[in-house]
Design a protein around this motif. Structure first.
Motif, short mmCIF file in Angstrom:
data_model
loop_
_atom_site.label_atom_id
_atom_site.label_comp_id
_atom_site.label_asym_id
_atom_site.label_seq_id
_atom_site.Cartn_x
_atom_site.Cartn_y
_atom_site.Cartn_z
N PHE A 1 0.80 -1.21 -0.10
CA PHE A 1 0.19 -0.34 -0.02
C PHE A 1 1.12 1.29 0.10
CE2 PHE A 1 -2.79 2.70 2.35
CZ PHE A 1 -3.76 2.91 1.22
N VAL A 2 2.21 1.29 0.57
CA VAL A 2 2.97 2.17 0.77
C VAL A 2 3.46 1.99 0.03
CG1 VAL A 2 4.58 2.68 2.35
CG2 VAL A 2 3.02 2.38 3.37
N ILE A 3 4.50 1.44 -0.40
CA ILE A 3 5.34 0.78 -1.90
C ILE A 3 4.71 1.71 -2.69
CG2 ILE A 3 6.68 -0.17 -3.40
CD1 ILE A 3 6.90 -2.08 -0.52
N ARG A 4 3.63 1.24 -3.23
CA ARG A 4 3.05 1.78 -4.91
C ARG A 4 2.17 3.26 -4.90
NH1 ARG A 4 0.26 -3.94 -4.21
NH2 ARG A 4 1.50 -5.50 -5.46
N PHE A 5 2.05 3.64 -3.68
CA PHE A 5 1.84 5.20 -3.05
C PHE A 5 3.45 5.58 -3.62
CE2 PHE A 5 2.00 8.53 -0.43
CZ PHE A 5 1.12 9.23 -1.14
N MET A 6 4.03 5.38 -2.95
CA MET A 6 5.47 6.22 -3.36
C MET A 6 5.43 5.76 -4.84
SD MET A 6 7.55 4.82 -0.22
CE MET A 6 9.28 5.03 -0.37
N GLU B 1 3.72 5.78 -7.26
CA GLU B 1 2.68 6.13 -8.39
C GLU B 1 2.78 8.06 -8.23
OE1 GLU B 1 -1.05 5.23 -6.38
OE2 GLU B 1 -1.12 3.34 -7.32
N GLN B 2 3.68 8.36 -6.68
CA GLN B 2 3.89 9.61 -6.80
C GLN B 2 5.24 10.87 -6.94
OE1 GLN B 2 2.13 12.22 -4.53
NE2 GLN B 2 1.17 10.26 -4.88
N GLN B 3 6.01 9.22 -7.75
CA GLN B 3 7.30 9.79 -7.79
C GLN B 3 7.57 9.64 -9.29
OE1 GLN B 3 9.53 7.86 -9.90
NE2 GLN B 3 11.33 9.58 -9.40
N GLN B 4 6.06 8.89 -10.12
CA GLN B 4 6.14 9.16 -11.12
C GLN B 4 5.41 10.34 -11.43
OE1 GLN B 4 4.16 5.25 -11.94
NE2 GLN B 4 6.86 4.07 -12.57
N ALA B 5 4.40 10.25 -11.06
CA ALA B 5 3.40 11.51 -10.96
C ALA B 5 4.50 13.11 -11.20
CB ALA B 5 2.44 11.82 -10.70
N HIS B 6 4.98 13.37 -10.30
CA HIS B 6 6.10 14.56 -9.74
C HIS B 6 7.03 14.35 -9.94
CE1 HIS B 6 1.79 15.30 -8.15
NE2 HIS B 6 2.09 14.27 -7.57
#
Length: 102
Positions: free
Chosen positions: A38-43, A45-50
């Motif tokens: 849950f945390v790793i996928r969020f990280m 997604e955020q890294q790819q988006a920003h």
């Protein structure tokens, strides 16, 4: 095998795979469970988006969705030796220069 620095952080986050994350976690003595992902996928997604590694406080807020009022506590239960030392490495982030742990 993706190129890593001397501490085990990926040099190119785009080379990250879930299999690499599993192997990296095992090397750190962590069995990845649903909350870790849950945390790793969020990280990721955020890294790819920003194009920047998300700060620990953002991961804590994300965990608040599952654990209201307990995001910080849960993050450090999942990654007991720290967000940068474990979560960032497993999520395939480059080694951050410096920042807050929340």
């Amino acid at each position: 095998m993706p190129d890593q620095d001397e501490e085990g952080y990926l040099l190119d986050p785009s080379q990250w795979t879930e299999a690499w994350a599993e192997a990296s976690a095992r090397a750190l003595g962590i069995e990845l469970l649903d909350d870790h992902w849950f945390v790793i996928r969020f990280m990721r997604e955020q890294q790819q988006a920003h194009q920047i590694t998300p700060d620990a406080r953002h991961a804590m807020r994300h965990l608040e969705q599952r654990y209201p009022g307990q995001g910080r506590k849960r993050l450090f239960e999942l990654f007991a030796y720290g967000y940068v030392a474990q979560a960032c490495r497993i999520a395939g982030m480059r080694r951050p220069r410096a920042w807050s742990t929340g």
